[in-house]
Structure formats: structure tokens, C-alpha cells
Design a protein around this motif. Sequence first.
Motif, short mmCIF file in Angstrom:
data_model
loop_
_atom_site.label_atom_id
_atom_site.label_comp_id
_atom_site.label_asym_id
_atom_site.label_seq_id
_atom_site.Cartn_x
_atom_site.Cartn_y
_atom_site.Cartn_z
N GLN A 158 72.26 36.15 50.26
CA GLN A 158 73.61 36.02 50.90
C GLN A 158 74.88 36.75 50.39
N SER A 159 74.99 36.46 49.05
CA SER A 159 75.91 37.03 48.31
C SER A 159 75.73 38.43 48.11
N ILE A 160 74.52 39.10 48.04
CA ILE A 160 74.34 40.49 47.97
C ILE A 160 74.64 41.12 49.48
N MET A 161 74.21 40.63 50.56
CA MET A 161 74.47 41.03 51.78
C MET A 161 76.31 41.18 52.06
N GLN A 162 76.63 39.89 51.57
CA GLN A 162 78.32 39.92 51.48
C GLN A 162 78.94 41.04 51.03
N LEU A 182 77.65 43.93 50.08
CA LEU A 182 77.58 45.05 50.68
C LEU A 182 78.53 45.32 51.69
N TYR A 183 78.59 44.22 52.70
CA TYR A 183 79.74 44.23 53.62
C TYR A 183 81.24 44.54 53.28
N ASP A 184 81.50 43.83 52.19
CA ASP A 184 82.63 43.88 51.72
C ASP A 184 82.87 45.19 51.00
N SER A 185 81.95 46.11 50.63
CA SER A 185 82.05 47.40 49.79
C SER A 185 81.90 48.24 51.08
N ASN A 186 82.11 47.95 52.35
CA ASN A 186 82.22 49.04 53.25
C ASN A 186 80.91 49.41 54.02
N TYR A 187 79.92 48.77 53.56
CA TYR A 187 78.57 49.22 54.20
C TYR A 187 78.32 48.62 55.58
N ASP A 188 77.48 49.09 56.56
CA ASP A 188 77.50 48.36 57.77
C ASP A 188 76.68 47.05 57.45
N SER A 189 76.88 46.12 58.43
CA SER A 189 76.34 44.91 58.39
C SER A 189 74.59 44.91 57.94
N CYS A 247 76.73 57.57 43.64
CA CYS A 247 75.84 56.40 43.24
C CYS A 247 76.57 55.55 42.27
N VAL A 248 77.04 55.86 41.11
CA VAL A 248 77.64 55.28 40.35
C VAL A 248 78.62 54.46 40.95
N ASP A 249 79.71 55.09 41.66
CA ASP A 249 80.77 54.36 42.56
C ASP A 249 80.47 53.25 43.42
N ALA A 250 79.22 53.40 44.06
CA ALA A 250 78.73 52.61 44.97
C ALA A 250 78.19 51.10 44.15
N ILE A 251 77.44 51.49 42.92
CA ILE A 251 76.94 50.44 42.34
C ILE A 251 78.06 49.57 41.94
N ARG A 252 79.15 50.47 41.01
CA ARG A 252 80.36 49.72 40.40
C ARG A 252 81.04 48.86 41.43
N SER A 253 81.08 49.32 42.80
CA SER A 253 81.79 48.62 43.80
C SER A 253 81.04 47.09 43.95
N GLN A 255 78.93 45.83 42.28
CA GLN A 255 79.09 44.81 40.89
C GLN A 255 80.10 43.94 41.03
N ASP A 256 81.25 44.64 41.14
CA ASP A 256 82.44 43.92 41.36
C ASP A 256 82.46 42.88 42.49
N LYS A 257 82.00 43.04 43.46
CA LYS A 257 82.13 42.35 44.71
C LYS A 257 81.03 41.13 44.38
N LEU A 258 80.13 41.31 43.71
CA LEU A 258 79.06 40.21 43.36
C LEU A 258 79.46 39.33 42.30
N THR A 259 80.40 39.93 41.46
CA THR A 259 80.91 39.18 40.15
C THR A 259 81.74 38.21 40.95
N ASP A 260 82.55 38.66 41.84
CA ASP A 260 83.42 37.82 42.71
C ASP A 260 82.66 36.54 43.07
N ASN A 261 81.49 36.70 43.31
CA ASN A 261 80.71 35.63 43.85
C ASN A 261 80.08 34.98 42.75
#
Length: 491
Positions: A372-376, A378-385, A438-444, A446-452
Motif C-alpha cells: 500500500q505504501s509503494i502504491m501510494q 507511485l500515485y504521489d509521483s504522478n503515476y496512473d493509479s 529512470c534515475v529521476d523516477a527512482i529518486r522520486s 524513494q522520497d515518497k516511500l521515505t515519507d511513509n
Amino acid sequence: MSGIKKAEVTRSLNGTMRSVEKGLADCMEMATALSSVGRKDFNHRCSESKRIHENIRRRLPDEVVRLLGGETSHWEDLIKRHDDTFDGSERYPEEADAIEKEFSKQKRESDRQLADVKTSVMEIEQKLVNKNWHCDAENAEANALRHKAESILAGLRSNVASARRAQQLRRDGFTALSEADRLAKLAEREYDRLVNLATERQKSVIDGWADILSLKSEIEAHDFKKFGAGLYSDGIRRQIANIEALIEHKDYNDAIKQIPDLKQRLTDINMAICDAQAEWESQKAKAEKALADAKEEIEKMNADDMKTYSGVSGEEVDSAFCKLKDAQDMIWTEQFVKATQVVANAIDRLREINDKTHDNRALYEKRWDLAQSIMQALYDSNYDSPSYYQEREQDALSNFCIVAAAPGGVGNVRMNVALDGKVSFEVENIPEGREKLCVDAIRSMQDKLTDNGVSFNVTDWGRAEGHKDDDGGMKVVVKTQNVVRTIQRQG
């Protein structure tokens, strides 16, 4: 920014604490459930056996003793064996109670230790009040506390087996009391036989004839055809009838010559039949009690959960339960020893499966939180649901798969979350020369997951290896040309 974030420390630590608290509660619930198995029957047996013990007749009338001389030794032996068995049975519930008291003591100590850990958690949280990044020192303290909390739980889990030992001790006590009751019953029957024998001796015109009739009556009161096949034969019964005919015809001399040898043979036959029936009854009682306790215990097991989370096939789970039905059939066909062993093997296997079920279900729930944290993120990183599914349909323990499409279809993410919390993922559709995406996507993410509260290290950058920087302190190992990542959840 660099270093560990506050959210990472608090979320993972609190998650571990909740998991440990639930684990301790589950341990206590399991121990309590095991303690209750067979207890009602055991308590009833204790009360009934005590009543029988207190009311057993221990003194023959003086006139009976005078007429029988030293022929009361069998009755006296039955009384002694009853007393020894009854007295010996007391150790079983005493040992069971001691084990359960020790387990409760360990649970209280675990609770106390966990309370200390909680206090330390609060102290860490206080240190984090005015911080956001650079929480490395607090994270190190949190890691130590997590290990301590998990150690507390592991210690109590290892002692849940003692609850099963206590259950077995009460079952052994039940068997011992049943044997004491059987011996008391035999002693009472022997008491009545001796009193009747003394009376008949007073009436008998031939010494020993009353003994023959008494032994005949005692043997025939048992299932001599079942337990004395080949012993209490037609020939023995004809010999008794022949002596009876001699007495009726007042041919006392011939009758007297045959009585001593026949009396000894009947005494031996009676003892052999009694021993065989006693062994049969003992084995039957053990098998029936083992099966009854096993049935009571499995009522607390959830077969559907076991099939879902144990990692054991549904067929094997059903087979383990069916073994108890097989044991019932064996009892009906009087295969008591085999039935007892089948029950023991079946309940051991069911306990093993049930324990694994609890462990895997906890991992499943923990993995779902991570997913759930991962999916959130991804969503917060502007991926589709994100969409998700089980790698193998109907297999809850298989990898949990997450797919998320990036805007424009460049940098789509595909993830596999294993039961142990490890995650592998691929970033797809990255054109040659644009690996920085790819690097930017992973960094983004990472930041969102760290927040969780979820941290990870990228261990394989694949094609993007030459396009990442060192910000974030990531450990990088180039292994393949595929962009495959591994995430280890820290809590």
C-alpha cells in the motif's frame, strides 16, 4: 538533503511495535486455548476419582478374614496398586500448573520488557520533535529497539510449546486416574467375592468347592471369550461340571482329589483374563482421550486459513484432518495403540501447519502494508493509479505484483513484492540515452516511500548506472543490463 528522515524512523519502529504486541497477544491466546483442551473432562475425572478413592472399602469383616486366612492378598494388592496410582496421578496436574504459571510469568516479564522498550520509543520520538532529516543516530537507536522487541517475541514464542506439554501432562493424569478407578472397581469386586466366598465356605460340605464356584463366577463376569480365548476352555468347564456331579452324588473323595489343581488353574486363568482386559481398557482409554483432545484442539484451527497461508497444499491439510477420522475408525476396530500414534502424528502435523499459517499470515499482512505504501508513493509521483494482482492466482504466498503506468508511457514501473518484504522492480520503456529518466523516477519514489517510513537501497542500476549521482548514500552494484531493483523493508 541527506540522511535518514524522521518519518522513516517513526513509522518503521511503530510498525514493529504493533507487530510484536500482536504477536505476544497471539502467543497468550494460543497458550490459553491449549490449556483449555481436555480440562473440563480432566476436572470431572479428578472429582469422580477422589470420590471413588475416599469411598473404597479397606477393611474386611473379622469373620471373613478368619475364614479366608491369607487368601486376601490379591484384594490387598489391588488396594495398594490403586493407592499408588491415585497418589502418583497428582504429579501430572501439579507439573502442568507449574508449567503454565511459568509461562504466565514469562508473559508478564515480556510485557514488562516491552513496556521498557515503549518508554525508549517515546524518548526517541521526543528527540525527533524538532527534526526532519539527519535522524541517523535516532534510527540506530530505533534499530536496536526493534531487535530487542523482536527478541522478546521470539523468546515467548519458543515457550508456547510448554503449553502443549501441560496439555499432555493433564492427559497423562486423566489416564492415570482412569487406571486408579479401574483398580478400585476391581478391588470392590474382589471384596464382594471374598465376603461371598466366606459365606459359601460356611455352607460348603467340601473344602475348596466354594472357591471353585467363586472363581467360576468371577471369570464369567468378564468377557472371557474375548480375553480368555483358549484359557477358560470347554475342557475346564466340563471339569467343573464333573466335580459338581460328584458332589451331588456324594462322591466326596473323588471330588476332593480334583479340587486343589482345578482351583489353581482357575486362579491363574482369572488373573490372565483380568490382566488382558485391563490392558485392553487402558489402551482404549488412551486412544479415546487422545482423539477427544485432538478434536477439541482442532476446533480452534481455521482450515481455510491453513490452506491459504500455510504454504501447504489444500490436499495435505485435508489429509491431516482426515487422519483423525482414520484414528476413529481404528478405535472402532480396536486398533488402540495404532490409533493413539496416528492421533499424535496428525495433531503434531496440524500444529506445525497452524503455526506456519500464523507466521505467514503476519508476513502477508505486513507485506500488504508495504504494498500500500509503494502504491501510494507511485500515485504521489504522478503515476496512473497502480493495479495489482497475485503472481499465481489463488496463491496468497506468491509474489504480489504492482504495475503502474508513467505519464506518456515512458518509465512504466513493474514490481514484485515477495512474502518476506523484498521487492524487485523494473522501469520499462526507457529509450537509449535517456536513462536519467529512470534515475529521476527512482529518486522520486524513494522520497515518497521515505515519507511513509520505508527505506531502500538500490543494488542494481542496470543501464542507468552511469547516469545516477551519489546523493542519498545509495549502495550501487551493477549486475545486469536489466533495470532490476531490490528493496528491503526496514520494519
